[in-house]
Design a protein around this motif. Sequence first.
Motif, PDB file in Angstrom:
ATOM      1  N   LEU A  70       0.812  -1.214   0.000  1.00 48.13           N
ATOM      2  CA  LEU A  70       0.000   0.000   0.000  1.00 48.13           C
ATOM      3  C   LEU A  70       0.844   1.262   0.000  1.00 48.13           C
ATOM      4  CD1 LEU A  70      -2.813  -1.047   2.511  1.00 48.13           C
ATOM      5  CD2 LEU A  70      -3.037  -0.734   0.051  1.00 48.13           C
ATOM      6  N   HIS A  71       1.989   1.210   0.654  1.00 46.17           N
ATOM      7  CA  HIS A  71       2.826   2.408   0.756  1.00 46.17           C
ATOM      8  C   HIS A  71       3.934   2.457  -0.297  1.00 46.17           C
ATOM      9  CE1 HIS A  71       1.032   3.990   4.454  1.00 46.17           C
ATOM     10  NE2 HIS A  71       0.932   2.736   4.852  1.00 46.17           N
ATOM     11  N   GLY A  72       4.000   1.441  -1.131  1.00 52.29           N
ATOM     12  CA  GLY A  72       4.970   1.443  -2.209  1.00 52.29           C
ATOM     13  C   GLY A  72       4.439   2.161  -3.429  1.00 52.29           C
ATOM     14  N   PRO A  73       5.241   2.258  -4.492  1.00 51.93           N
ATOM     15  CA  PRO A  73       4.775   2.890  -5.736  1.00 51.93           C
ATOM     16  C   PRO A  73       3.561   2.165  -6.309  1.00 51.93           C
ATOM     17  CG  PRO A  73       7.163   2.564  -5.741  1.00 51.93           C
ATOM     18  CD  PRO A  73       6.637   1.801  -4.581  1.00 51.93           C
ATOM     19  N   ARG A  74       2.547   2.911  -6.662  1.00 46.18           N
ATOM     20  CA  ARG A  74       1.324   2.284  -7.147  1.00 46.18           C
ATOM     21  C   ARG A  74       1.566   1.477  -8.416  1.00 46.18           C
ATOM     22  NH1 ARG A  74      -3.721   6.159  -7.522  1.00 46.18           N
ATOM     23  NH2 ARG A  74      -2.331   7.405  -8.848  1.00 46.18           N
ATOM     24  N   GLU A  75       2.388   1.988  -9.292  1.00 41.57           N
ATOM     25  CA  GLU A  75       2.610   1.328 -10.579  1.00 41.57           C
ATOM     26  C   GLU A  75       3.484   0.079 -10.457  1.00 41.57           C
ATOM     27  OE1 GLU A  75       5.738   4.412  -9.866  1.00 41.57           O
ATOM     28  OE2 GLU A  75       3.542   4.311  -9.718  1.00 41.57           O
ATOM     29  N   ALA A  76       4.101  -0.133  -9.285  1.00 42.45           N
ATOM     30  CA  ALA A  76       5.016  -1.264  -9.127  1.00 42.45           C
ATOM     31  C   ALA A  76       4.325  -2.548  -8.682  1.00 42.45           C
ATOM     32  CB  ALA A  76       6.120  -0.900  -8.123  1.00 42.45           C
ATOM     33  N   VAL A  77       3.094  -2.453  -8.211  1.00 40.18           N
ATOM     34  CA  VAL A  77       2.391  -3.627  -7.700  1.00 40.18           C
ATOM     35  C   VAL A  77       2.042  -4.582  -8.842  1.00 40.18           C
ATOM     36  CG1 VAL A  77       0.301  -4.441  -6.532  1.00 40.18           C
ATOM     37  CG2 VAL A  77       1.455  -2.369  -5.733  1.00 40.18           C
ATOM     38  N   THR A  78       2.308  -5.868  -8.630  1.00 45.18           N
ATOM     39  CA  THR A  78       1.995  -6.886  -9.626  1.00 45.18           C
ATOM     40  C   THR A  78       0.848  -7.773  -9.131  1.00 45.18           C
ATOM     41  OG1 THR A  78       3.506  -8.558  -8.727  1.00 45.18           O
ATOM     42  CG2 THR A  78       4.433  -6.931 -10.265  1.00 45.18           C
ATOM     43  N   PHE A  79       0.199  -8.467 -10.054  1.00 44.50           N
ATOM     44  CA  PHE A  79      -0.876  -9.376  -9.663  1.00 44.50           C
ATOM     45  C   PHE A  79      -0.333 -10.566  -8.877  1.00 44.50           C
ATOM     46  CE2 PHE A  79      -3.419  -7.298 -13.088  1.00 44.50           C
ATOM     47  CZ  PHE A  79      -4.496  -6.950 -12.292  1.00 44.50           C
ATOM     48  N   GLN A  80       0.932 -10.937  -9.098  1.00 37.76           N
ATOM     49  CA  GLN A  80       1.539 -12.008  -8.311  1.00 37.76           C
ATOM     50  C   GLN A  80       1.657 -11.587  -6.853  1.00 37.76           C
ATOM     51  OE1 GLN A  80       2.403 -15.083  -9.327  1.00 37.76           O
ATOM     52  NE2 GLN A  80       3.235 -15.722  -7.347  1.00 37.76           N
ATOM     53  N   GLN A  81       2.174 -10.378  -6.609  1.00 35.37           N
ATOM     54  CA  GLN A  81       2.279  -9.870  -5.241  1.00 35.37           C
ATOM     55  C   GLN A  81       0.911  -9.771  -4.600  1.00 35.37           C
ATOM     56  OE1 GLN A  81       4.312  -6.202  -6.383  1.00 35.37           O
ATOM     57  NE2 GLN A  81       6.067  -6.780  -5.109  1.00 35.37           N
ATOM     58  N   ARG A  82      -0.016  -9.268  -5.373  1.00 44.94           N
ATOM     59  CA  ARG A  82      -1.368  -9.111  -4.883  1.00 44.94           C
ATOM     60  C   ARG A  82      -1.976 -10.458  -4.501  1.00 44.94           C
ATOM     61  NH1 ARG A  82      -6.752 -10.219  -5.146  1.00 44.94           N
ATOM     62  NH2 ARG A  82      -8.069  -8.377  -5.144  1.00 44.94           N
ATOM     63  N   GLU A 132      -0.395 -13.305  -3.691  1.00 39.73           N
ATOM     64  CA  GLU A 132       0.276 -13.893  -2.530  1.00 39.73           C
ATOM     65  C   GLU A 132      -0.281 -13.300  -1.243  1.00 39.73           C
ATOM     66  OE1 GLU A 132       2.382 -16.308  -2.354  1.00 39.73           O
ATOM     67  OE2 GLU A 132       3.101 -16.580  -4.403  1.00 39.73           O
ATOM     68  N   ALA A 133      -0.504 -11.978  -1.241  1.00 38.56           N
ATOM     69  CA  ALA A 133      -1.093 -11.340  -0.063  1.00 38.56           C
ATOM     70  C   ALA A 133      -2.531 -11.814   0.138  1.00 38.56           C
ATOM     71  CB  ALA A 133      -1.033  -9.819  -0.203  1.00 38.56           C
ATOM     72  N   ALA A 134      -3.276 -11.943  -0.954  1.00 39.20           N
ATOM     73  CA  ALA A 134      -4.691 -12.306  -0.870  1.00 39.20           C
ATOM     74  C   ALA A 134      -4.903 -13.657  -0.204  1.00 39.20           C
ATOM     75  CB  ALA A 134      -5.309 -12.313  -2.268  1.00 39.20           C
ATOM     76  N   GLY A 159      -1.503 -24.594  -6.188  1.00 34.03           N
ATOM     77  CA  GLY A 159      -0.625 -23.447  -6.398  1.00 34.03           C
ATOM     78  C   GLY A 159      -1.306 -22.280  -7.082  1.00 34.03           C
ATOM     79  N   GLU A 160      -2.644 -22.256  -7.068  1.00 37.31           N
ATOM     80  CA  GLU A 160      -3.386 -21.192  -7.744  1.00 37.31           C
ATOM     81  C   GLU A 160      -3.636 -20.022  -6.802  1.00 37.31           C
ATOM     82  OE1 GLU A 160      -7.005 -22.766  -9.297  1.00 37.31           O
ATOM     83  OE2 GLU A 160      -6.008 -24.263 -10.552  1.00 37.31           O
ATOM     84  N   LEU A 161      -3.371 -18.817  -7.283  1.00 37.30           N
ATOM     85  CA  LEU A 161      -3.638 -17.620  -6.505  1.00 37.30           C
ATOM     86  C   LEU A 161      -5.089 -17.184  -6.699  1.00 37.30           C
ATOM     87  CD1 LEU A 161      -0.408 -15.566  -7.299  1.00 37.30           C
ATOM     88  CD2 LEU A 161      -0.948 -16.773  -5.177  1.00 37.30           C
ATOM     89  N   PRO A 162      -5.698 -16.553  -5.681  1.00 37.65           N
ATOM     90  CA  PRO A 162      -7.074 -16.077  -5.833  1.00 37.65           C
ATOM     91  C   PRO A 162      -7.195 -15.042  -6.949  1.00 37.65           C
ATOM     92  CG  PRO A 162      -6.406 -16.059  -3.521  1.00 37.65           C
ATOM     93  CD  PRO A 162      -5.158 -16.298  -4.331  1.00 37.65           C
ATOM     94  N   GLU A 163      -8.253 -15.140  -7.713  1.00 31.93           N
ATOM     95  CA  GLU A 163      -8.528 -14.148  -8.751  1.00 31.93           C
ATOM     96  C   GLU A 163      -9.159 -12.914  -8.113  1.00 31.93           C
ATOM     97  OE1 GLU A 163      -8.025 -14.060 -12.048  1.00 31.93           O
ATOM     98  OE2 GLU A 163      -6.934 -15.973 -12.031  1.00 31.93           O
ATOM     99  N   PRO A 164      -8.745 -11.721  -8.545  1.00 38.27           N
ATOM    100  CA  PRO A 164      -9.372 -10.494  -8.011  1.00 38.27           C
ATOM    101  C   PRO A 164     -10.873 -10.480  -8.268  1.00 38.27           C
ATOM    102  CG  PRO A 164      -7.353  -9.962  -9.211  1.00 38.27           C
ATOM    103  CD  PRO A 164      -7.648 -11.404  -9.490  1.00 38.27           C
ATOM    104  N   SER A 165     -11.621 -10.070  -7.251  1.00 39.90           N
ATOM    105  CA  SER A 165     -13.062  -9.919  -7.386  1.00 39.90           C
ATOM    106  C   SER A 165     -13.487  -8.840  -6.393  1.00 39.90           C
ATOM    107  CB  SER A 165     -13.793 -11.225  -7.071  1.00 39.90           C
ATOM    108  OG  SER A 165     -13.825 -11.455  -5.670  1.00 39.90           O
ATOM    109  N   PHE A 166     -14.776  -8.570  -6.319  1.00 41.50           N
ATOM    110  CA  PHE A 166     -15.282  -7.590  -5.364  1.00 41.50           C
ATOM    111  C   PHE A 166     -15.147  -8.075  -3.931  1.00 41.50           C
ATOM    112  CE2 PHE A 166     -17.772  -5.601  -8.912  1.00 41.50           C
ATOM    113  CZ  PHE A 166     -17.266  -4.333  -8.741  1.00 41.50           C
ATOM    114  N   TYR A 167     -14.812  -9.345  -3.722  1.00 47.51           N
ATOM    115  CA  TYR A 167     -14.715  -9.885  -2.365  1.00 47.51           C
ATOM    116  C   TYR A 167     -13.374 -10.566  -2.098  1.00 47.51           C
ATOM    117  CZ  TYR A 167     -19.610  -8.766  -1.765  1.00 47.51           C
ATOM    118  OH  TYR A 167     -20.790  -8.086  -1.656  1.00 47.51           O
ATOM    119  N   THR A 168     -12.433 -10.437  -3.012  1.00 46.55           N
ATOM    120  CA  THR A 168     -11.131 -11.096  -2.841  1.00 46.55           C
ATOM    121  C   THR A 168     -10.012 -10.125  -3.245  1.00 46.55           C
ATOM    122  OG1 THR A 168     -12.077 -13.246  -3.364  1.00 46.55           O
ATOM    123  CG2 THR A 168      -9.680 -13.034  -3.467  1.00 46.55           C
TER     124      THR A 168
END
Length: 405
Positions: free
Chosen positions: A314-326, A328-330, A396-405
């Motif tokens: 959240l406090h890093g550069p907005r453009e640097a965030v990847t879906f992989q990082q996202r 893993e956190a999710a 090994g599947e990461l959650p897909e972004p959604s309104f609740y994930t």
Amino acid sequence: MTTQAVTDFQVFPDNTQGWLERARQVADALAADATQREREAKPPHAEVQLLKDAGLVTLLGPNAHGGAGERWSTALRVCREVSKADGSIGQLLGYHYLWAWAVRFFGTEEQIAEQEALYTRNCYFYGGAINPRDKQVVVTDEGDTLRLNGRKSFASGSVVSDLTCLLGTLDDGRPVFMIVDSKSAGLIYNYDWDNIGQRLTESGSVTLADLSVPWDAAIGYVDKQINPMPYNSLSLLTLQLIMTNMYQGIAEGAMETAAEYTRTTTRPWPYGGDDKESATDEWYILEAYGDFRSKLWATEALINHVDEELSELLHGPREAVTFQQRGEAAVRIAAAKQRIIKEGLEVGTRMFDVMGARATAARYGFDRFWRNLRTHSLHDPVAYKQREVGRYALLGELPEPSFYT
């Protein structure tokens, strides 16, 4: 409301530990009459003013505008501390932090600068009506303005807020996120929140009747176009982690409240053949508290870990965030959330085993911990959180972004 004013609220802390102590002071003030306030279920105007007076509302606000400039990891801990005393106010504060950051999730650099200066300098409090399952809010493009009509449920905190975040849909299907004055003409509060828990969140519905909003209130849109990026989707993870910290706080509050009652009021059982002079010597009571503490220490450790992980993004550069990082956190947030729901509901139920029959008296209101956690933990099905973690562990599947994930 009895807030037992703290004199040093006039001086704001200048470090993280100071802000956590400030949150504990606020929690102590809220705990003093938590049962009475919960029973009366009045709009929490005084409670929101307490948060403002304590400086917690501008915790994430930039230093340049008079805010504390703290990190999200601190804000989540503050939300947890307040939730120990009052889950409703912990929710409102956590949601306020989310909406205050919304302009960073979705907005342009110009919108970020404008909105953060506005809310921080004025100590504004945010509410929101963004339930994505309500599709009824229609947004009509009228040239320089947008006109909103429809209804949204779960407008948490809007009644007692200064600014309200709204989500609607344009005719072409594009979602539009907006920030409006909570007293705007056309924003009608229906005062229909009447649930068994989180009773002070004012989470009833709102009706939008020809609410006119300038196009520049549409966050992230430039010339009526928007460019999505992975950072946008961190908003959903942040909301999930706010809930997770709130649940941890409610569970901790239940255990601490029960322990105080056990120490001072619970009587030992005289018919077991192993009579004790004090309830605190009863083996089954000690076993139960050992179980409570062990489980909540475990959930706390996991939650603290993901708090730090998401805070870095959240406090890093907005453009640097990847879906992989996202992703893993999710998955770790999903794991933390499903664990604290299970352990928290157990504590909220079994706390009566270690307090005794007299603890069920209505004047104590000890059932509010279970009711608050039970009510809010149904926000989205915990089974889907378990499935997300399971697919990660097995496939090994990461959650897909959604309104609740």
